[in-house]
Write an enzyme that holds these catalytic residues in place. Structure first.
Site, PDB file in Angstrom:
ATOM      1  N   SER A  36      -9.968  -1.927  -9.683  1.00 25.88           N
ATOM      2  CA  SER A  36     -10.634  -3.082  -9.067  1.00 25.88           C
ATOM      3  C   SER A  36     -10.521  -3.025  -7.550  1.00 25.88           C
ATOM      4  O   SER A  36     -11.418  -3.480  -6.830  1.00 25.88           O
ATOM      5  CB  SER A  36     -10.064  -4.401  -9.601  1.00 25.88           C
ATOM      6  OG  SER A  36      -8.695  -4.534  -9.302  1.00 25.88           O
ATOM      7  N   TYR A 103       6.602  -3.979 -12.716  1.00 26.57           N
ATOM      8  CA  TYR A 103       5.485  -4.300 -13.601  1.00 26.57           C
ATOM      9  C   TYR A 103       5.958  -4.994 -14.877  1.00 26.57           C
ATOM     10  O   TYR A 103       6.984  -4.628 -15.461  1.00 26.57           O
ATOM     11  CB  TYR A 103       4.740  -3.022 -14.003  1.00 26.57           C
ATOM     12  CG  TYR A 103       4.118  -2.284 -12.849  1.00 26.57           C
ATOM     13  CD1 TYR A 103       2.895  -2.686 -12.317  1.00 26.57           C
ATOM     14  CD2 TYR A 103       4.738  -1.165 -12.294  1.00 26.57           C
ATOM     15  CE1 TYR A 103       2.312  -2.004 -11.260  1.00 26.57           C
ATOM     16  CE2 TYR A 103       4.167  -0.475 -11.240  1.00 26.57           C
ATOM     17  CZ  TYR A 103       2.960  -0.900 -10.726  1.00 26.57           C
ATOM     18  OH  TYR A 103       2.387  -0.234  -9.674  1.00 26.57           O
ATOM     19  N   LYS A 228       0.034   9.981   6.399  1.00 29.48           N
ATOM     20  CA  LYS A 228      -0.345   9.797   7.800  1.00 29.48           C
ATOM     21  C   LYS A 228      -0.981  11.046   8.405  1.00 29.48           C
ATOM     22  O   LYS A 228      -1.615  10.971   9.461  1.00 29.48           O
ATOM     23  CB  LYS A 228       0.867   9.380   8.623  1.00 29.48           C
ATOM     24  CG  LYS A 228       1.962  10.428   8.698  1.00 29.48           C
ATOM     25  CD  LYS A 228       3.137   9.920   9.526  1.00 29.48           C
ATOM     26  CE  LYS A 228       4.239  10.980   9.617  1.00 29.48           C
ATOM     27  NZ  LYS A 228       5.384  10.497  10.437  1.00 29.48           N
ATOM     28  N   GLU A 229      -0.822  12.185   7.726  1.00 30.74           N
ATOM     29  CA  GLU A 229      -1.417  13.428   8.225  1.00 30.74           C
ATOM     30  C   GLU A 229      -2.900  13.532   7.894  1.00 30.74           C
ATOM     31  O   GLU A 229      -3.579  14.452   8.344  1.00 30.74           O
ATOM     32  CB  GLU A 229      -0.672  14.638   7.651  1.00 30.74           C
ATOM     33  CG  GLU A 229       0.810  14.691   7.985  1.00 30.74           C
ATOM     34  CD  GLU A 229       1.070  14.704   9.481  1.00 30.74           C
ATOM     35  OE1 GLU A 229       0.288  15.341  10.211  1.00 30.74           O
ATOM     36  OE2 GLU A 229       2.041  14.060   9.911  1.00 30.74           O
ATOM     37  N   GLY A 256      -1.834   0.443  -2.397  1.00 27.76           N
ATOM     38  CA  GLY A 256      -3.285   0.286  -2.351  1.00 27.76           C
ATOM     39  C   GLY A 256      -3.970   1.208  -1.356  1.00 27.76           C
ATOM     40  O   GLY A 256      -5.201   1.263  -1.315  1.00 27.76           O
ATOM     41  N   GLY A 258      -4.122   4.471  -1.326  1.00 33.75           N
ATOM     42  CA  GLY A 258      -4.866   5.522  -2.026  1.00 33.75           C
ATOM     43  C   GLY A 258      -6.166   5.011  -2.608  1.00 33.75           C
ATOM     44  O   GLY A 258      -7.174   5.734  -2.632  1.00 33.75           O
ATOM     45  N   ASP A 259      -6.176   3.771  -3.067  1.00 33.38           N
ATOM     46  CA  ASP A 259      -7.398   3.172  -3.599  1.00 33.38           C
ATOM     47  C   ASP A 259      -8.409   2.956  -2.476  1.00 33.38           C
ATOM     48  O   ASP A 259      -9.608   3.161  -2.666  1.00 33.38           O
ATOM     49  CB  ASP A 259      -7.086   1.835  -4.271  1.00 33.38           C
ATOM     50  CG  ASP A 259      -5.982   1.951  -5.303  1.00 33.38           C
ATOM     51  OD1 ASP A 259      -5.870   3.017  -5.933  1.00 33.38           O
ATOM     52  OD2 ASP A 259      -5.225   0.976  -5.468  1.00 33.38           O
TER      53      ASP A 259
END
Length: 318
Positions: A36, A103, A228-229, A256, A258-259
């Site tokens: 999402s 979780y 950060k690279e 988040g 990576g999303d």
């Protein structure tokens, strides 16, 4: 439809102060889920996105559906479960650069998604199907649903984009995780792994060597996230290129990122960008996501994204 995503989103409780969770006394309620997040990120950039999932017939489910629908995401293929709850998770900002996530998703409504609930019409009109390694880790029925989604995509010429998003607490067994993650990667047109995920799957090696392992599985395009690279991209001819990242002075919430990267990459490709240009947009989106508390709250619209990528340094807009 530009992009369809399928997977679990949960209610997120974030403490209003930093430190160990045991000392938290007040929380903010938000929502978070890899798929999402991607759908919301794309919608904010003006693309048409659809999120497929199963949520509980409870107040958390009602609030979640309202929020994601309000972000312009198509939720018409989300189903409700009257017997199972919407999953919940908590973030802990223990100290600077130490964020932890807990979780509570066992037997959640999303874990009971089935292939029977998935409609071909939900995917057949999409340009891209975005999936992650979280969904097949939830349950066997989720794996069957994901397999059906992949089959529909292949039958209709929809490109499959796979983010491994390895969650060992969900898988439990490392060898099982490797087996399923490599299996889904091999069925995908594009894979978006993190460096540590590639090392988990294939062992030690340089980013370039690890990217080649994905190509050996039959993956056409690999975009490896390097924090950060920036990122390392490798296309159909295995021509590799490092795409520089964007500097962030202080990371507020890394969850988040990576999303956001996935949303930026897909947005760039939908806009007709080259792989390098799409990766640069993905890097920018990932960097911006870390600057704001919340999974989706830091995802920008086009105007904010352009300001950030163009290096606007004004602290105050008057």
């Amino acid at each position: 439809m530009d992009v369809v995503t399928i997977g679990e989103t949960m209610t997120l409780f974030t403490p209003n102060e930093e430190g160990p969770l045991r000392h938290a006394r007040s929380f903010s309620m938000k929502f978070g889920g890899a798929e999402s997040n991607v759908a919301i990120g794309l919608s904010r950039l003006g693309h048409k996105s659809r999120w497929i999932s199963r949520i509980g017939e409870d107040e958390f489910g009602d609030a979640m559906l309202s929020f994601i629908r309000g972000e312009g995401v198509d939720v018409s293929y989300v189903t409700r479960d009257p017997h199972s709850p919407t999953g919940v998770f908590f973030k802990e900002f223990r100290r600077l650069n130490d964020t932890r996530v807990y979780y509570y998703r066992k037997d959640s409504a999303a874990s009971k998604m089935t292939a029977d609930l998935l409609r071909e019409a939900a995917i057949e009109d999409a340009k891209y199907l975005h999936i992650t390694g979280i969904t097949p880790a939830l349950s066997k029925t989720c794996r069957l649903a994901l397999d059906k989604a992949i089959g529909i995509a292949k039958e209709n010429g929809t490109k499959i984009v796979f983010d491994p998003n390895i969650r060992l607490k969900l898988w439990g067994d490392k060898s099982e995780a490797r087996s399923f993650i490599t299996r889904y990667a091999s069925k995908s047109d594009m894979v978006l792994p993190g460096l540590s995920e590639a090392e988990f799957l294939f062992g030690e090696g340089s980013p370039e060597q690890l990217v080649d392992h994905f190509h050996e599985l039959g993956v056409e395009i690999v975009m490896m996230k390097l924090g950060k690279e920036g990122s390392l991209i490798s296309g159909p001819l295995s021509q590799k290129k490092h795409v520089k990242g964007f500097f962030v002075e202080r990371v507020v919430d890394p969850v988040g990122a990576g999303d956001a990267f996935a949303a930026g990459v897909l947005s760039g490709l939908l806009d007709g960008f080259s792989l390098e240009e799409a990766a640069r947009r993905g890097n920018a989106m990932g960097a911006m996501a870390t600057m704001v508390n919340g999974d989706a709250e830091g995802l920008p619209d086009r105007a904010d994204l352009a300001l950030f990528m163009n290096g606007n340094s004004d602290d105050v807009t008057r």
